[in-house]
Design an enzyme around this catalytic site. Structure first.
Site, PDB file in Angstrom:
ATOM      1  N   LYS A 118       0.825  -1.210   0.000  1.00  0.00           N
ATOM      2  CA  LYS A 118       0.000   0.000   0.000  1.00  0.00           C
ATOM      3  C   LYS A 118       0.855   1.253   0.000  1.00  0.00           C
ATOM      4  O   LYS A 118       0.487   2.272  -0.569  1.00  0.00           O
ATOM      5  CB  LYS A 118      -0.956   0.003   1.197  1.00  0.00           C
ATOM      6  CG  LYS A 118      -2.118  -0.957   1.006  1.00  0.00           C
ATOM      7  CD  LYS A 118      -3.241  -0.692   1.988  1.00  0.00           C
ATOM      8  CE  LYS A 118      -4.385  -1.666   1.755  1.00  0.00           C
ATOM      9  NZ  LYS A 118      -5.366  -1.644   2.857  1.00  0.00           N
ATOM     10  N   LYS A 200      -5.374 -14.489 -10.839  1.00  0.00           N
ATOM     11  CA  LYS A 200      -6.597 -14.437 -10.042  1.00  0.00           C
ATOM     12  C   LYS A 200      -7.544 -13.378 -10.602  1.00  0.00           C
ATOM     13  O   LYS A 200      -7.091 -12.346 -11.094  1.00  0.00           O
ATOM     14  CB  LYS A 200      -6.205 -14.056  -8.608  1.00  0.00           C
ATOM     15  CG  LYS A 200      -6.964 -14.802  -7.545  1.00  0.00           C
ATOM     16  CD  LYS A 200      -6.379 -14.493  -6.189  1.00  0.00           C
ATOM     17  CE  LYS A 200      -7.479 -13.990  -5.287  1.00  0.00           C
ATOM     18  NZ  LYS A 200      -7.049 -13.691  -3.936  1.00  0.00           N
ATOM     19  N   LYS A 203     -10.621  -7.050  -9.486  1.00  0.00           N
ATOM     20  CA  LYS A 203     -11.356  -5.909 -10.017  1.00  0.00           C
ATOM     21  C   LYS A 203     -10.443  -4.731 -10.329  1.00  0.00           C
ATOM     22  O   LYS A 203     -10.884  -3.741 -10.910  1.00  0.00           O
ATOM     23  CB  LYS A 203     -12.512  -5.500  -9.108  1.00  0.00           C
ATOM     24  CG  LYS A 203     -12.130  -5.121  -7.719  1.00  0.00           C
ATOM     25  CD  LYS A 203     -13.369  -4.652  -6.971  1.00  0.00           C
ATOM     26  CE  LYS A 203     -13.028  -4.078  -5.637  1.00  0.00           C
ATOM     27  NZ  LYS A 203     -12.798  -5.046  -4.589  1.00  0.00           N
TER      28      LYS A 203
END
Ligand code: TRP
Length: 339
Positions: A118, A200, A203
């Site tokens: 992050k 995988k 989104k």
């Protein structure tokens, strides 16, 4: 009010108030949460406090918190059986989080891979909340003395940290917290991208053909499966060498409730085209039903508000006890405490 049984184990899980989810999220988490509610005492929480570790549009966050609740209920979570609430409504999460911060080491937080990821993705906003995110997560779990936490791979390290922190606190002040174990879901198979079945389903993939959203229309769903990348060959058979068809078989079997073997049998002698159409149909049927339920929950705001309020009360009744105990053990003075 939800009645918990003393004979059942407690499960805790948190869901980010995200907007669009895909069928991998549905099959991997949402649906399973509903399946667990009969066998365990389940406490589920929409983690709006975790969400603000990255910049949010306030009106959007508010809306998505509500939608997340409605979506879970649309997938079968029953607020009569499960304690279901919004994290910021129960202030004990923030209170315990602070205490646990003081039992968590800078070094161990620095090792969290999600923090490193992050930090790289939000380089302009590497705030302290992002760093102590796993401590808040530990507080979520430990407040309710959860025995089990269903987690995906990306959260395993955070759960490990929660155990370490709980163990450290217990050792320093006397046994207080249950050490939570990961709950590995038996039913979930990894759902892969429709355009590259070696990756995988995600989104964040900019190619929207690669994932099926819970909000996609029936036509879109059917088209996406029609165009899904498959392997050379023509048989409907799952095989590690053929990730494309294997993924579609897994999806079909998850939505239809039939096993992989049953699915292979059902489509013996049929081609990819027929099979892809069938996968599209069964997926579109399931998502259509969820969509209908979702709309009806969202259209009854009074009912949703009542569920959220009662959920927070039930959660706080448990969380309050833990916090009182913790405050006493660490030496915070209270005029009400027995001398
Ligand atoms: N960090 C989790 C995620 O991003 C969400 C979460 C917050 C959570 N608190 C939790 C999950 C407690 C399990 C238990 O998915």
């Amino acid at each position: 009010m939800v009645q918990f049984s003393k004979d059942k184990k407690t499960i805790f899980s948190g869901a980010q108030p995200t907007g669009n989810l895909h069928i991998g999220n549905y099959l991997g988490a949402l649906r399973n949460w509903a399946l667990l509610q009969n066998d365990y005492n389940c406490i589920y929480c929409v983690v709006d406090m975790h969400a603000i570790t990255v910049r949010q549009v306030p009106a959007e966050l508010r809306k998505r918190s509500l939608e997340t609740l409605a979506r879970y209920m649309a997938c079968g979570i029953d607020p009569e059986k499960v304690i279901f609430f919004i994290q910021s409504h129960v202030p004990e999460h923030a209170q315990l989080s602070w205490v646990l911060n003081c039992s968590t080491m800078f070094g161990e937080l620095s090792r969290m891979t999600q923090f490193k990821d992050k930090t790289a993705r939000h380089a302009d906003n590497v705030n302290a909340g992002l760093f102590t995110y796993p401590v808040l997560m530990a507080a979520d779990i430990l407040l309710y003395n959860a025995d089990l936490v269903p987690v995906g791979d990306d959260q395993k390290q955070h759960l490990e940290l929660a155990r370490d922190v709980a163990g450290r606190f217990n050792a320093a002040y006397s046994p207080t917290f249950t050490l939570p174990e990961p709950y590995i879901l038996k039913t979930s198979s990894r759902i892969m991208s429709l355009t590259d079945p070696t990756k995988k389903m995600s989104k964040s993939d900019t190619n929207t053909q690669s994932w099926v959203s819970l909000l996609d229309t029936r036509d879109d769903i059917i088209k996406k499966f029609k165009r899904a990348v498959t392997d050379s060959g023509s048989e409907i058979r799952a095989d590690a060498e053929r990730p494309g068809i294997t993924n579609l078989i897994n999806i079909y079997s998850s939505f239809s409730g039939k096993s992989v073997e049953e699915t292979e049998k059902e489509f013996e002698g049929k081609g990819y085209g027929d099979f892809k159409a069938a996968v599209g149909e069964v997926c579109a049927d399931a998502l259509g039903k969820i969509r209908e339920n979702f709309d009806s929950f969202m259209n009854d705001r009074a009912q949703l508000d009542r569920i959220i309020t009662e959920g927070a009360q039930a959660a706080e009744a448990i969380a309050r006890k833990t916090i009182s105990k913790v405050y006493r053990k660490i030496g915070f003075y209270s005029p009400e405490a027995k001398k």
